[in-house]
Design an enzyme around this catalytic site. Structure first.
Site, PDB file in Angstrom:
ATOM      1  CE  LYS A  92      -1.842   2.730   3.018  1.00 40.09           C
ATOM      2  NZ  LYS A  92      -1.830   3.951   2.195  1.00 40.09           N
TER       3      LYS A  92
ATOM      4  N   GLY B 259       6.684   4.456   8.605  1.00 41.94           N
ATOM      5  CA  GLY B 259       5.846   5.644   8.750  1.00 41.94           C
ATOM      6  C   GLY B 259       6.064   6.267  10.107  1.00 41.94           C
ATOM      7  CB  SER B 260       4.125   8.763  11.936  1.00 40.84           C
ATOM      8  OG  SER B 260       2.867   8.116  11.985  1.00 40.84           O
ATOM      9  CB  THR B 261       6.474   7.048  16.456  1.00 46.63           C
ATOM     10  OG1 THR B 261       7.836   7.058  16.006  1.00 46.63           O
ATOM     11  CG2 THR B 261       6.384   6.299  17.779  1.00 46.63           C
ATOM     12  CD  GLU B 262      -0.712   9.961  16.007  1.00 48.34           C
ATOM     13  OE1 GLU B 262      -0.053  10.775  15.336  1.00 48.34           O
ATOM     14  OE2 GLU B 262      -1.899  10.126  16.329  1.00 48.34           O
TER      15      GLU B 262
ATOM     16  CB  CYS C 125      12.890   8.779   8.788  1.00 47.63           C
ATOM     17  SG  CYS C 125      14.000   7.797   7.779  1.00 47.63           S
TER      18      CYS C 125
ATOM     19  CD  GLU D  89       9.604  12.435  12.350  1.00 47.01           C
ATOM     20  OE1 GLU D  89       8.474  11.971  12.561  1.00 47.01           O
ATOM     21  OE2 GLU D  89      10.485  11.828  11.704  1.00 47.01           O
TER      22      GLU D  89
ATOM     23  N   GLY E 260       2.587   3.709  13.562  1.00 43.54           N
ATOM     24  CA  GLY E 260       3.309   2.439  13.745  1.00 43.54           C
ATOM     25  C   GLY E 260       2.851   1.683  14.986  1.00 43.54           C
TER      26      GLY E 260
ATOM     27  CD  GLU F 239      13.145   0.204   9.745  1.00 45.86           C
ATOM     28  OE1 GLU F 239      13.666   1.209  10.261  1.00 45.86           O
ATOM     29  OE2 GLU F 239      13.598  -0.939   9.859  1.00 45.86           O
TER      30      GLU F 239
END
Ligand code: NAD
Length: 531
Positions: free
Chosen positions: A229, A282-285, A338, A435, A287, A304
């Site tokens: 995706k 993608g983002s930590t949130e 990143c 970030e 993820g 990641e």
């Protein structure tokens, strides 16, 4: 002030491009390439294949076929903010079809009987096709993701070609091991390395093609199949890649590409019981939520995620190298990187001189139209991303940091930003801890090695870091103590297909690239034989 060239009324610079007007293009699904985008493309020119791709209706790629979507969504071009294309906005049923195709290909299809050497050959062929189409891919990516074309061609597409070739080589080198067991009686035991199965790959918008190839090359070398995706903002280069997969002769269902929104179909993919492993960037949130959802099916997961990577500059450092490294990390790709060196810690004796050198370089950067070969920095990806970066700049001002470069909204059409540097920051500030994901550098002074280390590790993230010093002992001491997945010495943001990349702390779980990544797509089976 920055020397921004936010206008494309300049002499046409490309000589080997096929130019044809896109001004009145309407593709077969009835979606117009907006006039502003068409004029931009006509100004700079694109290859015939790019033009054909842009004119064609965009479809999912499922089970070796281009499948029309039930619903469509627009894709915007970031220099103009106008519509570039429309792509399917994937539905649950379309995700089901892609996962079913990948399962069939893995368990029963032609792919399941291919030898490692056959997988190696098809990956090599794909790499060759990407190389043959490097200009087309760079143009599509540049238009879709707002990337300056020269860097896009060299780094995004060039790096992907290298990775496809590197992982192709691994297909024939996957080995198990024999084990000397100690149980009573005569037994022989060995391990087999087997592909994990069907991979759900989800990628962000900042390196759409490159991140997708990071997610595809290793599992294909291992013998897995993939449902990918792309990010909803940047789906186009992967739809073009699907055409190359056809040309390369990948069997149906080995790679499936479904475009759509993360919150709906990304979520469907993550929770799908037909997926054996989720490979997410993608983002930590997001993820964290992806990781939780994958656990409902006890799927394998690698994540990641985000970063806020420190660069530590000691008084003995080569300042020219520091300037070069900041240029290549926090300002490259409009800071949407990143591992960007976004926190700069500088020892007091060289603090002001380092800031001045960085600002001197940043102010002559060419910020402008992405298809112009001379452009250093393009726009942010979207209006939302630009607004978010400007909001952080406002926060930085309120927090009392000193703006020494940029910091203004350049205005005009598109999502352009200025290279921005904040001096006199401290670690308690939000602009230092969060970030920003834009061309914004924060600079903090320090006195000694111990303080620099404490400040650098004072972060929820641990993706990457760099140390600038001529003292080799100090460099080695810090390399061991810095909490990060990658530490560079006297450079920043160097990446190679054979060297693992991935974060610690809230920057992720697992590695991409290198043999370490291949291992994430292999399951170990133990085999016992009574003799
Ligand atoms: P994002 O997390 O918003 O989206 C990433 C992907 O996840 C997109 O394809 C999106 O559509 C999808 N998604 C969104 N919600 C989802 C959900 N609920 N379920 C499943 N999928 C969902 O990230 P972004 O804004 O596209 O990218 C920027 C972020 O990516 C930054 O934080 C950056 O640091 C990080 N990043 C990390 C690396 C790395 O290697 N560590 C590399 C590039 C980018």
């Amino acid at each position: 002030m920055c020397c921004c060239t936010l206008c494309w009324n300049e002499p046409f610079s490309q000589t080997e491009q096929v130019i044809r007007s896109l001004s009145s293009t309407v593709n077969s699904s009835g979606d117009t390439v907006d006039k502003a985008v068409a004029a931009f493309i006509d100004k700079y020119g694109v290859t015939e294949r790019t033009r054909r791709f842009l004119e064609a209706e965009k479809r999912h790629y499922i089970n070796g076929e281009f499948v029309a979507g039930a619903e469509m969504m627009p894709v915007l071009e970031p220099c103009t903010g106008a519509q570039l294309a429309a792509v399917p906005s994937g539905t649950s049923a379309e995700v089901d079809a892609a996962v079913a195709a990948a399962n069939h290909a893995f368990r029963h299809g032609e792919w399941s009987s291919w030898t490692p050497a056959q997988r190696e050959r098809v990956l090599m062929k794909l790499a060759n096709l990407v190389e043959e189409n490097v200009q087309t891919l760079a143009e599509i990516e540049s238009l879709d993701a707002g990337k300056a074309i020269a860097g896009c061609r060299e780094v995004d597409i060039g790096g992907s070609i290298d990775l496809l070739r590197y992982m192709a080589g691994w297909a024939t080198k996957v080995d198990g091991a024999t084990r000397q067991v100690s149980v009573a009686g005569q037994h022989f035991a060995y391990t087999l390395k087997e592909p994990v199965g069907v991979i759900g790959a989800i990628v962000p918008w900042n390196w759409p093609f490159n991140m997708a190839v990071w997610k595809l090359a290793a599992p294909l070398a291992a013998g897995c199949t993939v449902v990918l995706k792309p990010a909803q903002l940047t789906p186009l280069s992967m739809l073009f890649f699907a055409e190359l997969c056809e040309e390369a002769g990948l069997p149906p269902g080995v790679i499936n590409i479904v475009t759509g929104r993360g919150s709906s179909m990304g979520n469907d993919l993550t929770r799908h019981p037909g997926i054996d492993k989720i490979s997410f960037t993608g983002s930590t949130e997001v993820g964290v939520s992806v990781g939780k959802a994958a656990m409902e099916n006890v799927s394998h997961v690698t994540l990641e995620l985000g970063g806020k990577s420190p660069m530590i500059v000691f008084e003995d450092a080569d300042i020219e190298r520091v300037v070069e490294a900041t240029q290549q990390s926090i300002f490259f790709n409009t800071g949407q990187v990143c591992s960007a060196g976004s926190r700069l810690y500088v020892q007091r004796p060289v603090y002001e001189a380092t800031i001045k050198a960085i600002v001197d370089r940043a102010t002559v950067m060419r910020v402008g139209p992405t298809l112009d070969e001379q452009t250093d920095m393009g726009p942010a990806i979207s209006a939302g991303q630009k607004a978010s970066v400007l909001e952080y700049i406002a926060i930085g001002r309120e927090e009392g940091a000193r703006i020494v470069c940029g910091g203004e909204d350049p205005g005009g059409e598109g999502y352009f930003l200025q290279p921005t540097v904040f001096a006199d920051c401290d670690n308690s500030m939000r602009i230092v801890q969060e970030e920003i994901f834009g061309p914004v550098l924060v600079v903090i002074p320090f006195d000694d090695e111990e303080e620099a280390l404490q400040l650098a590790n004072d972060s929820i993230y641990g993706l990457a870091a760099s140390v600038f010093t001529r003292d080799i002992s100090r460099a080695h001491r810090l390399v061991k103590k810095i909490e990060a997945g990658t530490v560079w010495v006297n450079t920043h943001d160097m990446i190679d297909a054979n060297t693992p990349f991935g974060g610690v702390k809230q920057s992720g779980i697992g590695k991409d690239l290198g043999p370490e990544q291949l291992d994430h797509f292999l399951e170990t089976k133990a085999v016992w034989i009574a003799l």
